[in-house]
Motif scaffolding. Structure first.
Motif, PDB file in Angstrom:
ATOM      1  N   LEU A 108      37.823  21.839  31.220  1.00 45.88           N
ATOM      2  CA  LEU A 108      36.413  21.565  32.198  1.00 45.88           C
ATOM      3  C   LEU A 108      36.182  22.836  32.939  1.00 45.88           C
ATOM      4  N   GLU A 109      37.629  23.691  33.283  1.00 48.93           N
ATOM      5  CA  GLU A 109      37.588  24.583  34.500  1.00 48.93           C
ATOM      6  C   GLU A 109      37.063  26.362  33.291  1.00 48.93           C
ATOM      7  N   SER A 110      37.408  25.851  32.411  1.00 48.43           N
ATOM      8  CA  SER A 110      37.169  27.494  31.589  1.00 48.43           C
ATOM      9  C   SER A 110      35.666  27.396  31.374  1.00 48.43           C
ATOM     10  N   ALA A 111      35.481  25.560  30.312  1.00 46.75           N
ATOM     11  CA  ALA A 111      34.102  25.555  30.137  1.00 46.75           C
ATOM     12  C   ALA A 111      33.120  26.347  31.312  1.00 46.75           C
ATOM     13  N   TYR A 112      32.929  25.216  32.080  1.00 48.95           N
ATOM     14  CA  TYR A 112      32.298  25.659  33.614  1.00 48.95           C
ATOM     15  C   TYR A 112      32.247  27.100  33.541  1.00 48.95           C
ATOM     16  N   TYR A 138      33.613  23.129  45.882  1.00 53.27           N
ATOM     17  CA  TYR A 138      34.316  22.677  45.512  1.00 53.27           C
ATOM     18  C   TYR A 138      36.080  23.707  44.925  1.00 53.27           C
ATOM     19  N   ARG A 139      37.039  22.861  45.715  1.00 52.08           N
ATOM     20  CA  ARG A 139      38.190  24.574  45.522  1.00 52.08           C
ATOM     21  C   ARG A 139      39.446  23.269  44.526  1.00 52.08           C
ATOM     22  N   ILE A 191      53.683  29.714  41.174  1.00 50.96           N
ATOM     23  CA  ILE A 191      52.577  29.968  39.783  1.00 50.96           C
ATOM     24  C   ILE A 191      51.380  29.489  40.938  1.00 50.96           C
ATOM     25  N   THR A 192      50.175  29.979  40.882  1.00 50.96           N
ATOM     26  CA  THR A 192      49.044  29.317  41.264  1.00 50.96           C
ATOM     27  C   THR A 192      48.270  28.971  40.358  1.00 50.96           C
ATOM     28  N   ILE A 193      48.114  28.037  40.511  1.00 52.70           N
ATOM     29  CA  ILE A 193      46.012  27.654  39.353  1.00 52.70           C
ATOM     30  C   ILE A 193      44.927  27.148  40.349  1.00 52.70           C
ATOM     31  N   ASN A 194      43.774  28.304  40.116  1.00 48.59           N
ATOM     32  CA  ASN A 194      42.815  27.400  41.170  1.00 48.59           C
ATOM     33  C   ASN A 194      42.142  27.676  39.865  1.00 48.59           C
ATOM     34  N   GLY A 195      41.146  26.351  41.050  1.00 51.02           N
ATOM     35  CA  GLY A 195      39.486  25.965  40.239  1.00 51.02           C
ATOM     36  C   GLY A 195      38.710  25.781  41.167  1.00 51.02           C
TER      37      GLY A 195
END
Length: 173
Positions: free
Chosen positions: A109-113, A131-132, A145-149
């Motif tokens: 859903l982050e990729s789709a956005y 939103y973060r 390891i870091t993932i942000n969305g």
């Protein structure tokens, strides 16, 4: 929705217990052990919602409950039955699959956005930028390891957790 009450409550309670064990016991007695596999989650939704967890050991959070679940599923009454073992392994692996899909749905859903952000209205983009979602972790105490969305990742996380609770943990007849 009622079938989700028990898994949601148990998962929330276990998360709080694992966090407390990590914060007040594991880091005091073995600081190196707590950094082997750990993660931290922070979520910010405009100025209304801010959630941040401290570092939580993934071993306490995932390995301990899945090991206890495996021990509970051992077919003690019929240990020689292949069908009983097959059923036990199937029940045990179902939560793993749905837990892996939590990360998949957040990523999807982050990729789709991100792909459709160019054609979205400016008002919606301005709202979504409030939103973060930030997930960071350590693996073997060596690598961060870091993932942000954003809003897409948050919606994917919520949807993935709903599927995990309803299909991975909820009691099935």
């Amino acid at each position: 929705m009622q079938q989700l009450a028990v898994p949601f409550t148990l998962c929330t309670l276990w998360f709080m217990v694992a966090w407390a064990i990590e914060k007040f016991w594991l880091t005091v007695f073995c600081a190196q052990c707590s950094s082997l596999f750990a993660f931290e989650l922070s979520l910010q939704g405009h100025d209304l919602l801010t959630v941040s967890t401290g570092r939580v050991s993934a071993v306490l959070l995932f390995v301990v409950p899945f090991l206890a679940y495996a021990l509970a599923l051992i077919p003690y009454r019929r240990p020689g039955s292949g069908e009983a073992w097959s059923t036990a392994i199937q029940k045990w692996s179902r939560p793993f699959f749905w837990l892996a899909l939590v990360a998949f749905w957040a990523w999807m859903l982050e990729s789709a956005y991100s792909m459709f952000s160019g054609i979205l209205p400016e008002g919606f983009k301005a709202y979504a930028q409030g939103y973060r979602l930030h997930l960071s972790g350590t693996a073997l105490g060596l690598r961060e390891i870091t993932i942000n969305g954003g809003l897409g990742g948050l919606l994917g996380l919520i949807f993935g957790l709903y599927l995990f609770l309803s299909r991975g943990l909820a009691h099935r007849e």
